[in-house]
Design an enzyme around this catalytic site. Structure first.
Site, PDB file in Angstrom:
ATOM      1  N   ASP A  10      -6.221   1.870  -0.786  1.00  0.00           N
ATOM      2  CA  ASP A  10      -4.726   1.942  -1.492  1.00  0.00           C
ATOM      3  C   ASP A  10      -4.007   0.725  -1.284  1.00  0.00           C
ATOM      4  OD1 ASP A  10      -4.297   2.201   1.334  1.00  0.00           O
ATOM      5  OD2 ASP A  10      -2.620   3.111   1.143  1.00  0.00           O
ATOM      6  N   ASP A  40       0.694  -1.164   0.069  1.00  0.00           N
ATOM      7  CA  ASP A  40       0.057  -0.130  -0.130  1.00  0.00           C
ATOM      8  C   ASP A  40       0.856   1.185  -0.064  1.00  0.00           C
ATOM      9  OD1 ASP A  40       0.946   0.347   2.535  1.00  0.00           O
ATOM     10  OD2 ASP A  40      -0.906   0.215   3.474  1.00  0.00           O
ATOM     11  N   LEU A  41       0.241   2.277  -0.087  1.00  0.00           N
ATOM     12  CA  LEU A  41       0.773   3.783  -0.206  1.00  0.00           C
ATOM     13  C   LEU A  41       1.017   4.103   1.198  1.00  0.00           C
ATOM     14  CD1 LEU A  41      -0.788   5.112  -3.302  1.00  0.00           C
ATOM     15  CD2 LEU A  41       1.316   3.784  -3.158  1.00  0.00           C
TER      16      LEU A  41
END
Length: 603
Positions: free
Chosen positions: A251, A208-209
């Protein structure tokens, strides 16, 4: 053919007259000159001068005519010298799907008529029974049936296209166009089946970010969506055609590789992914730096997809903890830590409900005699099931959930108990510091909620100081600034904890409205022997004083360190040398008696 024939209505005489009166161009394939002449005459009788009939005597001449002119219909003899049979209908229908075809034959066989219609002809005429009126009706019917067939085909094509679109929507994420969770599960299981059959490996990358929520909070959800789409576009550039990429939601993205002979084969893919995050994302007028946290697990180390996803997920969360290294391969140690964290989280809910959490109060004393003692409220937990749980274990877990607010409420209630006990003993104390997290401060209503907790306990806000660590304050600068301004306006003091442990700059001290800074114990350790450290601490204290901030030295463990920081101008001291964290009663007694030895600055 019943579907095509059912909608047809018997044409009225008026309809046929209008049709016969309009201009027409027909093509006829007939090798018998007598039959050709007979039909030519019938066309003249049926349509008069408004008709033009083109006759050819061989099958291969039909395309020559169809490619040069637009004909209303084709009258086709099935028995031509260069090609004969039902197959001729398909040979014409395929390249000329909009052309009505009327089969012409001297054979009165009903089965041949049905075969002709089933193979694509629109009507059937027997040379032995045809009349001008029947010819007109047949051509009219043929054109109407062809139109109905085309409309039906168009409707079916539209339905097929919509079904394809619905299937695509069911399989793909509407925002990024990547495969969704359901489609990923199907395809990933196929890859694992092939890997098992060939006794090979596959890698799953779950990522994920970092700080994606801050993008949504700071720039809006539209910016967040744009970032996700750009991320998906970049990832498409680096995966092989045989790999499979999906967005699981939010995300979170996942890539499962095609079968591998060796685990090391995944390294180039990891490098390509990292390179895609080496340059900023352009979101409107903003250029945003983003980094992913990537967890990696392998099949057959995990022998099914669910286990593989779980292991990669564990590794990803471990990667998030590792500052500066955003990639983590799954290991049993990570799994054990994850299960330990989950166990703590599950028991923490019960602990809050059953009152297992308690507060220890560590004194903060002034270097000047006669001033009230301040305290820091520290959360402690003795679990009936797990035993004593260290704060550095359960606090980070709580900070990632709404449970942190419940812990803060417990600290607030216990703070009230110390204030009441000190008041009862007629021994005033200074402020009591309560630790809060950046997660709490990023909630817009936290300030109001905290004031409500104080009101419920009838606590004067002048007695409360909120502490936030340096790292959390800097990483959530704007959200903290707004909350601090509001809380200070309500009389609550704000303290920057662990100053010197992170990357705070003088700009942050100028911009963030702190009342107190607490020097991290790393700055204090062995300071009596470290002249460079003394210079740094002295400069920090001088700057803080000029900004009307109070300075507390944390981690005080020996007399030499204590004396040095006093000489450098520090205002307050905290640490085991002064006192360990105390129970409620011991803290109240300490506020009466103070430390065993008074402090004073030596000249």
């Amino acid at each position: 053919m019943n579907l095509v024939r059912q909608p047809m209505l018997e044409p009225s005489g008026h309809m046929l007259q209008n049709y016969a009166a309009s201009e027409h161009l027909f093509l006829m394939a007939e090798d018998n000159p007598i039959d050709a002449a007979m039909f030519s005459e019938m066309f003249c009788q049926a349509f008069g001068r408004s008709v033009q009939l083109v006759c050819v005597d061989r099958f291969d001449k039909i395309p020559e005519q169809l490619n040069t002119r637009q004909f209303d219909a084709l009258i086709l003899d099935l028995d031509l010298p260069d090609s004969s049979g039902i197959e001729n209908i398909q040979k014409i229908k395929q390249p000329y799907p909009n052309l009505p075809i009327i089969v012409l034959t001297g054979n009165d066989d009903l089965s041949l008529a049905l075969d002709s219609l089933q193979n694509g002809a629109q009507d059937y005429l027997s040379k032995n029974k045809v009349t001008p009126d029947l010819l007109t009706r047949s051509i009219f019917y043929a054109k109407e049936r062809k139109q109905s067939e085309l409309e039906l085909k168009g409707a079916l094509d539209d339905l097929y296209t919509k079904n394809i679109q619905l299937e695509s929507l069911a399989k793909h994420d509407s925002l990024t166009g990547l495969a969704n969770r359901s489609y990923f599960h199907d395809e990933a299981n196929h890859i694992l089946t092939r890997a098992k059959r060939h006794e090979l490996k596959s890698a799953l990358l779950y990522f994920d970010l970092n700080n994606f929520k801050k993008i949504n909070d700071s720039y809006g959800h539209l910016a967040g969506d744009t970032l996700l789409k750009q991320t998906a576009d970049r990832l498409r550039l680096v995966v092989r055609e045989s790999d499979f990429i999906a967005r699981l939601g939010g995300d979170e993205f996942v890539i499962i590789t095609d079968i591998l002979s060796h685990k090391e084969e995944v390294f180039p893919l990891i490098q390509r992914i990292e390179e895609q995050f080496n340059y900023p994302f352009e979101i409107g007028p903003h250029q945003l730096e983003m980094k992913p946290s990537i967890g990696i697990a392998f099949y057959p180390d995990a022998d099914n997809l669910d286990a593989l996803i779980k292991q990669a997920d564990f590794a990803m969360y471990e990667a998030k903890k590792n500052k500066g290294n955003n990639i983590c391969f799954y290991s049993e140690k990570i799994a054990q830590q994850h299960y330990r964290n989950k166990d703590i989280e599950n028991h923490l809910i019960e602990a809050i409900e059953q009152g297992e959490l308690f507060t220890a109060f560590q004194p903060i004393v002034s270097v000047q005699p006669g001033k009230p003692v301040h305290f820091e409220a520290l959360a402690r937990w003795k679990s009936k099931s797990l035993g004593n749980i260290r704060p550095d274990e359960f606090i980070p877990i709580a900070e990632s959930t709404p449970l942190i607010n419940s812990i803060t409420q417990v600290m607030t209630r216990n703070t009230k108990l110390l204030l009441e006990l000190s008041k009862h003993r007629r021994q005033p104390i200074g402020s009591i510091s309560i630790n809060v997290s950046a997660r709490q401060l990023t909630c817009k209503n936290f300030g109001q909620t905290f004031l409500q907790w104080l009101d419920e306990q009838n606590i004067d806000s002048q007695h409360i100081c909120l502490e936030l660590t340096e790292t959390q304050a800097i990483e959530n600068y704007q959200q903290c600034l707004d909350q601090f301004m509001f809380l200070r306006s309500q009389g609550i003091k704000i303290s920057l904890d662990d100053f010197g442990s992170g990357f705070a700059s003088t700009n942050h001290l100028l911009d963030l409205p702190f009342d107190i800074i607490k020097l991290d114990k790393q700055l204090i350790r062995c300071i009596d022997k470290n002249t460079r450290g003394q210079a740094l601490v002295a400069g920090t204290i001088e700057m803080a004083h000029r900004l009307n901030m109070t300075v507390i030295a944390e981690g005080m463990e020996n007399f030499e360190e204590r004396q040095t920081v006093i000489d450098l101008g520090c205002d307050y001291l905290q640490g085991f040398l002064i006192a360990k964290p105390l129970s409620l009663g011991a803290a109240a007694s300490f506020s009466q008696c103070g430390p065993s030895q008074p402090f004073s600055r030596q000249s």
